[in-house]
Structure formats: structure tokens, C-alpha cells
Design a protein around this motif. Structure first.
Motif, PDB file in Angstrom:
ATOM      1  N   GLU A  98       0.866  -1.172   0.000  1.00 50.15           N
ATOM      2  CA  GLU A  98       0.000   0.000   0.000  1.00 50.15           C
ATOM      3  C   GLU A  98       0.905   1.224   0.000  1.00 50.15           C
ATOM      4  O   GLU A  98       1.653   1.458   0.950  1.00 50.15           O
ATOM      5  N   GLN A 101       2.515   8.092  -2.760  1.00 49.77           N
ATOM      6  CA  GLN A 101       3.543   8.794  -3.507  1.00 49.77           C
ATOM      7  C   GLN A 101       3.765  10.200  -2.948  1.00 49.77           C
ATOM      8  O   GLN A 101       2.951  10.715  -2.165  1.00 49.77           O
ATOM      9  N   ARG A 105      -0.762  10.751  -3.997  1.00 44.21           N
ATOM     10  CA  ARG A 105      -1.552   9.709  -4.642  1.00 44.21           C
ATOM     11  C   ARG A 105      -1.285   8.358  -3.992  1.00 44.21           C
ATOM     12  O   ARG A 105      -0.147   8.034  -3.643  1.00 44.21           O
ATOM     13  N   SER A 106      -2.337   7.547  -3.832  1.00 46.18           N
ATOM     14  CA  SER A 106      -2.211   6.217  -3.237  1.00 46.18           C
ATOM     15  C   SER A 106      -2.365   5.141  -4.304  1.00 46.18           C
ATOM     16  O   SER A 106      -3.183   5.283  -5.218  1.00 46.18           O
ATOM     17  N   GLN A 107      -1.582   4.084  -4.180  1.00 51.20           N
ATOM     18  CA  GLN A 107      -1.668   2.953  -5.091  1.00 51.20           C
ATOM     19  C   GLN A 107      -1.439   1.661  -4.328  1.00 51.20           C
ATOM     20  O   GLN A 107      -0.875   1.659  -3.231  1.00 51.20           O
ATOM     21  N   LEU A 109       0.042  -2.387  -5.063  1.00 49.83           N
ATOM     22  CA  LEU A 109       0.665  -3.364  -5.936  1.00 49.83           C
ATOM     23  C   LEU A 109       0.658  -4.725  -5.257  1.00 49.83           C
ATOM     24  O   LEU A 109       0.681  -4.810  -4.021  1.00 49.83           O
ATOM     25  N   VAL A 217       6.085   1.826  -9.187  1.00 49.68           N
ATOM     26  CA  VAL A 217       5.557   3.111  -8.733  1.00 49.68           C
ATOM     27  C   VAL A 217       6.740   3.981  -8.337  1.00 49.68           C
ATOM     28  O   VAL A 217       7.555   3.597  -7.485  1.00 49.68           O
TER      29      VAL A 217
END
Length: 252
Positions: A98, A101, A105-107, A109, A217
Motif C-alpha cells: 500500500e 507517492q 496519490r495512493s496505489q 501493488l 511506482v
């Protein structure tokens, strides 16, 4: 029996794909009973990531000549159906990252073999790392860190001097990439229930990226790494393939 074949782009693998699909048919993965790969570990990992969206879809990997295939079975064409039915099933853990950036922004993988945090520029990364929120966080200076599952422990992790984890064990390995500080740093074996919180210090001047087989990322500011609580994939292990069993400390 319905099989979805996946093959490396190399000529040998493509020739084998033509032979196997001609003999057993080619079925879309969503409708297949099994995914069978022809090639090496990279082809197998791509199929395992594909299987993440199809729970309980088992993957049987076969290595072709010239491929290392450390978790692939030997290649044969004539008895595939029998091998698929007789193979041992190994449930593989899936790592989750989790990520936040630098811009906010959250991403998310996912990874089946490893999650790699590494520097993007010449300057080494400076990371604040905490495990399970206990004790004082450790400040690490170096090129990065690798969190590895048992399946991934034979690859990049091993080149960095990390430990080999038994396939099927409830363990993860945390291995450093060119760690400068602390001077006493060494690879760490963790329970697969462990949660790693990583903060990038001076992220604007020492940018760090996270990479997995499924994506990269850039410019992260922090990340939480852990075993996904609700995702697994299934690898089929040929019972007679000692070359696959031995490196992972298993008896098939």
C-alpha cells in the motif's frame, strides 16, 4: 480437461506451444481448469499474476531448454493430463504494497515473488523502517530493500546474500541492497504475519521507487508491506521432479 497454455516468446517455447495446444487444445484462462506455462520463471510468474484474478486457478510451469526455471517442472508433452492430476498443490502467499507517492496519490501493488524498494538517482536512499510498529524504527542508508516470499527467495534475494526459504513455509525475507548503514545490517527472516512500514526520508532529494513483476511506482513517500490476507495463488509441483523439490527443502 481444459488447459490455457502460456509460452515464452523464444522459438523453442513457441514450437512447444504449437505442439501442446494441437494435442490438448487451447482454452481461455477464465474457462480453463489449469494454466500451463512453457518457458522459465518469468513466464510462470506472469501466469501466476494472471491467476490472481481467478481464485483457485492452478498454474503448472514447465521449463524449456536454456531456461533456469527454478520453480518449473521438467518439460514433456506425452503425459501432461496425468501429471496435472497427480501434481502436489502448493498455496503461495501474495505480497501487498500500500503505497503513498510524494504527491499524495495512493496505489496498491501485488507481488508473488518479491517487492523491491530501490533508489531512483545516484544518491543512496534513506529509509525509516518499522516492523509491526514495535520498538524504535531503524534508519537504513543504502540502495534499497527487498521483501521476498519463499518462491522468490531463489532469485534476486539470493544474489544479494539473502536466505533461501522453504517453499510452503510461513516466512518472508527482508534483504538489503548495498546497505551502508547500519554497519551491522544483515538479512532478516520474518514471520509472514509481519507488517513493514517504510518511510522515505528526504524523498524529494533521494527519490525511491517500488517495483514488482506487475508494475513500478515512482517517487514514493511511504509504503506498508505485508502478506495479503485474502489472496493466494496455486502452483502445481510435479511429484517426480526432484530438481524442483530439493532447492526449497520439500519432499514431494
Amino acid at each position: 480437461m481444459k488447459i490455457a497454455f502460456r509460452a515464452s516468446p523464444k522459438p523453442g517455447a513457441q514450437g512447444a506451444l504449437k505442439e501442446l495446444s494441437g494435442r490438448y487444445g487451447q482454452t481461455p484462462a477464465a474457462e480453463a481448469d489449469f494454466i500451463v506455462t512453457i518457458g522459465g520463471d518469468g513466464t510462470a510468474l506472469e501466469a501466476l499474476h494472471e491467476a490472481l484474478t481467478m481464485p483457485a486457478k492452478p498454474v503448472f510451469a514447465m521449463r524449456t531448454d536454456g531456461s533456469v526455471g527454478s520453480f518449473c517442472n521438467s518439460f514433456r508433452t506425452h503425459d501432461l493430463t496425468e501429471r496435472l492430476h497427480a501434481a502436489s498443490r502448493v498455496q503461495l502467499p501474495v505480497l501487498q504494497a500500500e503505497i503513498e507517492q510524494a504527491g499524495g496519490r495512493s496505489q496498491v501493488l501485488f507481488a508473488i515473488n518479491e517487492i523491491v524498494l530501490n533508489r531512483q538517482v545516484f544518491q543512496q536512499a534513506k529509509l525509516k523502517v518499522a516492523v509491526d510498529g514495535e520498538g524504535d524504527p531503524m534508519i537504513i542508508n543504502g540502495d534499497g530493500l527487498v521483501l521476498t516470499t519463499p518462491l522468490g527467495s531463489t532469485a534476486f534475494n539470493r544474489t544479494l546474500g539473502g536466505p533461501l526459504l522453504p517453499l510452503g513455509s510461513s516466512l518472508l525475507a527482508l534483504t538489503g541492497i548495498a546497505i551502508r548503514r547500519p554497519a551491522v545490517w544483515s538479512p532478516v527472516v520474518l514471520s509472514d504475519h509481519a507488517i513493514l512500514d517504510v518511510e522515505v526520508i528526504a524523498a524529494a532529494h533521494r527519490p525511491v521507487q517500488i517495483a514488482t513483476t506487475s508494475g513500478t511506482v515512482l517517487n514514493i513517500s511511504r509504503a506498508r508491506l505485508f502478506r495479503s490476507p485474502d489472496r493466494t495463488v496455486t502452483l502445481l509441483v510435479d511429484r517426480e521432479d526432484e530438481s524442483l523439490c530439493t532447492p526449497f527443502g520439500r519432499q514431494c
